[in-house]
Design a protein around this motif. Structure first.
Motif, mmCIF file in Angstrom:
data_model
loop_
_atom_site.group_PDB
_atom_site.id
_atom_site.type_symbol
_atom_site.label_atom_id
_atom_site.label_comp_id
_atom_site.label_asym_id
_atom_site.label_seq_id
_atom_site.Cartn_x
_atom_site.Cartn_y
_atom_site.Cartn_z
ATOM 1 N N LEU A 24 20.825 -19.341 -13.454
ATOM 2 C CA LEU A 24 21.541 -19.054 -14.701
ATOM 3 C C LEU A 24 21.213 -17.672 -15.269
ATOM 4 O O LEU A 24 21.024 -17.496 -16.477
ATOM 5 C CB LEU A 24 21.251 -20.145 -15.746
ATOM 6 N N ILE A 25 21.147 -16.667 -14.396
ATOM 7 C CA ILE A 25 20.891 -15.294 -14.844
ATOM 8 C C ILE A 25 22.229 -14.651 -15.183
ATOM 9 O O ILE A 25 23.005 -14.283 -14.287
ATOM 10 C CB ILE A 25 20.152 -14.499 -13.743
ATOM 11 N N ARG A 26 22.492 -14.516 -16.486
ATOM 12 C CA ARG A 26 23.817 -14.058 -16.919
ATOM 13 C C ARG A 26 23.780 -12.943 -17.966
ATOM 14 O O ARG A 26 24.835 -12.479 -18.396
ATOM 15 C CB ARG A 26 24.611 -15.245 -17.468
ATOM 16 N N THR A 27 22.590 -12.526 -18.392
ATOM 17 C CA THR A 27 22.488 -11.468 -19.401
ATOM 18 C C THR A 27 21.543 -10.379 -18.912
ATOM 19 O O THR A 27 20.717 -10.592 -18.016
ATOM 20 C CB THR A 27 21.965 -12.023 -20.736
ATOM 21 N N ASP A 28 21.641 -9.210 -19.537
ATOM 22 C CA ASP A 28 20.756 -8.098 -19.176
ATOM 23 C C ASP A 28 19.302 -8.439 -19.445
ATOM 24 O O ASP A 28 18.411 -8.051 -18.678
ATOM 25 C CB ASP A 28 21.151 -6.847 -19.967
ATOM 26 N N ALA A 29 19.041 -9.163 -20.532
ATOM 27 C CA ALA A 29 17.663 -9.523 -20.873
ATOM 28 C C ALA A 29 17.066 -10.447 -19.811
ATOM 29 O O ALA A 29 15.909 -10.293 -19.398
ATOM 30 C CB ALA A 29 17.617 -10.184 -22.247
ATOM 31 N N SER A 82 30.074 -9.157 -11.599
ATOM 32 C CA SER A 82 29.975 -7.861 -10.928
ATOM 33 C C SER A 82 28.961 -6.930 -11.586
ATOM 34 O O SER A 82 28.239 -6.193 -10.898
ATOM 35 C CB SER A 82 31.354 -7.184 -10.878
ATOM 36 N N GLU A 83 28.872 -6.958 -12.921
ATOM 37 C CA GLU A 83 27.953 -6.054 -13.614
ATOM 38 C C GLU A 83 26.497 -6.476 -13.396
ATOM 39 O O GLU A 83 25.627 -5.638 -13.126
ATOM 40 C CB GLU A 83 28.284 -6.026 -15.105
ATOM 41 N N GLU A 116 20.853 -2.421 -7.898
ATOM 42 C CA GLU A 116 20.248 -1.127 -8.221
ATOM 43 C C GLU A 116 18.747 -1.275 -8.440
ATOM 44 O O GLU A 116 17.953 -0.437 -7.988
ATOM 45 C CB GLU A 116 20.900 -0.542 -9.484
ATOM 46 N N GLY A 117 18.363 -2.347 -9.129
ATOM 47 C CA GLY A 117 16.945 -2.591 -9.366
ATOM 48 C C GLY A 117 16.189 -2.837 -8.068
ATOM 49 O O GLY A 117 15.068 -2.346 -7.884
#
Length: 276
Positions: free
Chosen positions: A44-49, A72-73, A80-81
């Motif tokens: 459930l990784i869905r935010t930048d935080a 996609s974002e 990239e990380g």
């Protein structure tokens, strides 16, 4: 990774439940029996935080990163990380999705959690799981005709976990123990719709597993339950009983639960095709 290293860090990242990437990862790791994966599971990784915490952990514990991320974002930032940290990373469904898109002439929609949508298949799985749990170990034999599969087997042939595994694939499964001197439910000989499968196992392995089980529950010596001569007679009796009824027999001695379930599903599919 050096030849001496036996443990490596494996990061499993998903913007859904993570079940898919977990399954693929376990299947791949199983091909390397001399290594052990230290799993870092991130569903459930869905935010930048949330992603920032994942990348920080990857940086602290570099290893392999496998993911099923369709946003996609979030995917771009994760990749990239990983490149910045210089760790190998792979979207586990990319190759298959690309192949299917080319064959079908369509673009995939990248839907998050598409595998787990609450459609008819989902409710069929829930119904099958409920059925398996309520028909475990010889319970509720009055409606066995509603089952897709009925498993009959001697003690410690993994009847229950195999039933639950099949249920998770929407196959309504009941299981019934075969115990010498105890009659099996009479309903078994009247079944028309369900596929009945008999499970047996090598005597030596059966005795070893039963002894371990008795030690775990502190139940003493076990008598005929673990006596090799008695167990051999039990397995012979079970095989003869299954054969007389023309039931399919599977020897689970060197088979995992998944392999046994796969064999049952193949037999069930063949049977359904024959009846069409």
């Amino acid at each position: 990774m050096s030849d001496q290293t036996s443990i490596f860090h494996l990061h499993l990242v998903s913007d859904s439940t993570g079940e898919t990437v977990d399954g693929v990862a376990r299947a791949c790791v199983a091909q390397f029996p001399d290594v052990q994966a230290h799993e870092h599971v991130w569903p459930l990784i869905r935010t930048d935080a949330q992603l920032a915490r994942v990348l920080a952990d990857i940086e602290r514990h570099p290893g392999i990163v496998l993911y099923t991320v369709f946003n996609s974002e979030i995917r771009r930032k994760l990749e990239e990380g990983c490149r910045r940290i210089q760790v190998p990373h792979s979207h586990v469904l990319d190759t298959t999705i690309t192949m299917m898109a080319g064959y079908l002439g369509q673009q995939s929609r990248g839907r998050i959690g598409a595998l787990h949508k609450m459609d008819e298949d989902y409710f069929n799985r829930i119904e099958a799981i409920d059925y398996a749990l309520s028909h475990d170990d010889g319970q509720a034999t009055w409606d066995l005709e509603d089952a897709d599969v009925v498993i009959v087997g001697v003690s410690r042939t993994s009847k229950t976990p195999t039933s639950v595994y099949l249920a998770n694939r929407g196959i309504k499964t009941a299981n019934i123990p075969f115990v010498p001197g105890c009659p099996v439910p009479p309903e078994l000989d009247q079944l028309k719709k369900p596929l009945v499968i008999g499970l047996i196992k090598d005597v030596d392995q059966l005795v070893s597993i039963r002894k371990n089980r008795l030690r775990q529950i502190e139940r003493g010596e076990g008598g005929d339950y673990v006596d090799p001569v008695a167990v051999r007679a039990e397995v012979f009796q079970a095989r003869r009983y299954f054969t007389e009824r023309n039931w399919k027999i599977i020897n689970v001695t060197r088979r995992s639960i998944e392999e046994t379930a796969a064999m049952i599903m193949a037999i069930l599919n063949d049977r359904r095709e024959e009846n069409e």
